[in-house]
Design a protein around this motif. Sequence first.
Motif, mmCIF file in Angstrom:
data_model
loop_
_atom_site.group_PDB
_atom_site.id
_atom_site.type_symbol
_atom_site.label_atom_id
_atom_site.label_comp_id
_atom_site.label_asym_id
_atom_site.label_seq_id
_atom_site.Cartn_x
_atom_site.Cartn_y
_atom_site.Cartn_z
ATOM 1 N N LYS A 1 16.010 1.481 23.163
ATOM 2 C CA LYS A 1 14.974 2.161 22.756
ATOM 3 C C LYS A 1 15.084 3.501 23.235
ATOM 4 O O LYS A 1 14.316 3.551 24.266
ATOM 5 C CB LYS A 1 13.641 1.516 23.041
ATOM 6 N N ASN A 2 15.668 4.204 22.464
ATOM 7 C CA ASN A 2 16.182 5.582 23.029
ATOM 8 C C ASN A 2 14.757 6.587 23.082
ATOM 9 O O ASN A 2 14.341 6.761 21.717
ATOM 10 C CB ASN A 2 17.191 6.441 22.318
ATOM 11 N N PRO A 3 14.518 6.909 24.178
ATOM 12 C CA PRO A 3 13.223 7.995 24.177
ATOM 13 C C PRO A 3 13.455 9.196 23.774
ATOM 14 O O PRO A 3 12.403 10.051 23.278
ATOM 15 C CB PRO A 3 13.160 8.030 25.819
ATOM 16 N N ARG A 4 14.682 9.514 23.428
ATOM 17 C CA ARG A 4 14.978 10.630 22.709
ATOM 18 C C ARG A 4 14.294 10.939 21.434
ATOM 19 O O ARG A 4 14.058 12.190 20.936
ATOM 20 C CB ARG A 4 16.580 10.684 22.325
ATOM 21 N N TRP A 5 14.207 9.867 20.743
ATOM 22 C CA TRP A 5 13.661 9.982 19.439
ATOM 23 C C TRP A 5 12.096 9.757 19.180
ATOM 24 O O TRP A 5 11.673 9.772 18.273
ATOM 25 C CB TRP A 5 14.485 8.893 18.461
ATOM 26 N N GLU A 6 11.449 9.891 20.230
ATOM 27 C CA GLU A 6 10.164 9.904 20.371
ATOM 28 C C GLU A 6 9.687 11.407 20.602
ATOM 29 O O GLU A 6 9.875 11.872 21.606
ATOM 30 C CB GLU A 6 9.416 9.106 21.659
ATOM 31 N N ARG A 7 9.321 11.989 19.367
ATOM 32 C CA ARG A 7 9.073 13.317 19.510
ATOM 33 C C ARG A 7 7.472 13.895 19.199
ATOM 34 O O ARG A 7 6.917 13.170 18.477
ATOM 35 C CB ARG A 7 9.792 14.099 18.342
ATOM 36 N N SER A 8 7.116 14.920 19.794
ATOM 37 C CA SER A 8 5.794 15.577 19.520
ATOM 38 C C SER A 8 6.065 16.869 19.393
ATOM 39 O O SER A 8 6.856 17.685 19.816
ATOM 40 C CB SER A 8 4.861 15.049 20.628
#
Lengths: 432, 357
Positions: free
Chosen positions: A376-383
């Motif tokens: 679950k790559n945190p890179r793709w959680e974006r704000s």
Amino acid sequence: MKNGFTILSFVIILLGHQVEGFGQNTTSNPNDSTQQVQLAEKLAKAISKLSMKAYGVVNYYNYDWQTDPDRRDAVDIERINMYMKYRFTDKITLKTEFEIEHGGTGATMELDKFEEFGEFETEIEAGGAVLLEQLNITFNYKPWLNIRAGRLKLYVGVSSKLDLPVDYFTGYRSTMENTILPLGWYEVGLEAFGDIGLKKKWSYKLYLVNGLSSSGFSSANWIKRGFQRRFEVANAENLAVAGRFDYNLKNKSWVGVSGYFGNSNDNRPKPDLEGVPGHVSIVDAHACLNFKKFKVRSMLMYGHLQNSDLISEANRNLSNNLNEKRTPVGSDMLGFFVESGYDVLSFTKVKDKQLFVFGRYDFYDTMYGVEPGIFKNPRWERSAVTFGINYFPHPEVVIKSHYAMRTLGLAVDNKENTFLIGIGFKFSTRNY
Amino acid sequence: MKTQLNWRNTTAIGLGLMAMTFTSCKKDSTETPTAKKSYSANISNIGTNVITQTYKELASKSAILYSEVVKLKDNQTASNLDIARGAWRDTRVPWEKSEGFLFGPVDTKGIDPAIDSWPVNKIDLDAVLAGSDALTESFIDALAGELKGFHTIEYLLWGGTGNKQVGDFTAREFEYLLSVTENLKNKTKILADSWDPAGENFVKNLTEAGTSSSIYLTEKSALQELVQGMIGIADEVANGKINDPLSQQDLSKEESQFSHNSKNDFANNVRSISNVYNGKFNVNGLGIYDVVKESDQNLADRLNDEINAAITAIDNIPGTFSDAVFNNQAAVNEAKDKITVIQTTLESEILPIINNL
């Protein structure tokens, strides 16, 4: 349209008189002028069946991205969309939409005599694309039931409805939706639509269209790249259904829901996931509220992909030639945004122009959920926080600028700041 | 004028007709297409003794690398770390020697990006190491290309600055290293098996080019594929691998930057061109050279001279490539130029000969 009709008739009649006078040098017969008027009316009627509208965007981008320090500042002739409609009858209408993206494209072959062997060279003259986005015929049956068939636009989410540069605040369309969904999203199939209920307050759209191809699904964009437009024909082994219900309020405001459901594995270029279902489910709740000088828009979107682990595995083994991302795909996606803008010129005596100051917040995670065994790559959680202005020197012309500060879910080097300035416009012959 | 047929006229006409018949027969016989020379032996040799053998060696070296990493994990000593690093360098040799023919299963099965993507995505790698997922081989396999393969292994073995000590390894790093090496072993085995006549037998497409091959319907198309592969790697080494870090003065663009193995990589890439061209790997055989020399012996020999000159120029770059990018730019440019000469010869002189076969 009435004014246009009158002017057109006048010009045709005038032209007819001049031609006649020049060629025959005779006094005109009253019967002739009656015929000319009738002819002019016929012509004007024929032309009135045609209508055209268009909109376009040109932007300048200044990037300051920790994630990609080499990223070059850019100018982009983002798109011009042109619609041509023809009304066969009051009940049957043809609609076409052409889009030229990034300045269009072209390829030529030339003989370069100055090369050692006089080589034939294929030259790509320009980047971009020319696309036939829509080609459909609408059959208007009743206000509550109309049917459209052909290549048509899927109205899922908010950006599909607030598509014109004068409709949305930021310089480019919703970054959250544009990351996750194909924008615009056009498929081939059938659409039923209409207005129902008391005072026709409810609008609905229902679709049966060709589905996505899971070979294009990726970590960064979830199902967006599964939109089939790479090959001459789109695979239609899997169909999809979609729908939208909006409750219409005053001032062209609306609140509602939309959704999409369809399999995607049988539409892959090769049958490498035969028998494995890969259903894409998307649902959103949205609102677009316009008050006198104040606008608010918001949306919450959630999506699920079946067997995302098997799709990820199959995508890893795709040929280089397909040029797909081949990155692992999330099983669940979550997106949210809210934006609002206020026309500050309403405080002044300037009444024929508008200056909206706006702010926006986006959150989107294309790997909100993953199957066991997938990182679950945190890179793709974006704000992203965006603020800026929209200046309207004319209701159909907008000059925009914004500053977007995006943060990725990484521990370090996670800022992507973008400054933008651009222009947009729209027009329609139906406005005259 | 009245013409009378007498015996003289009749004889003359008869002889004339015979002459015409003879002449036309002769003409017909000269226009009968002669059977084209077959290059089946050349193509088969390259497929069987160069490509398939290179991949077999890659798979066996990868298996050795994996076993050395297992030993290192079980017995964490400086010498075992050196041995594992040496095994990594050894495995790079057949891989770089295979980059002159990046077609077939390495392409269609997505193996190239799965084992040789660069640069390493260090930020995401740190995120994986900071997480709590079990770092099994299947978990590593599911990651994006920039988080596995040769350069991730290199990063873990040498560290970001190239001087990692065995005591610097964390338990998670060993766990990751073991699985990512096992993944490389598995991927390279899939690649070797897919070419092997005893496996999926992709090599059959080359050995039967022009007959029953479904991919190469003519021998010419197979030869074109081979030459295009050579052009592709010459372009990549000169204009990508060497020029990007040099022109941008940026070592993050350097492949094999942690191990300082770049010069070996470049030289072995050029050797991959040589191997296809000369049809040799562990044994000598027929190659593209033997096709070219039939048209132009001087040209055929000249390309070999250019290949040797390029390898020499790469070897002549003083010290490490990382250092030379800043401090010996003339030598780096010289190597780049020599490889560009190979590319130009292949594109402008060798390929036209193949196209005209």
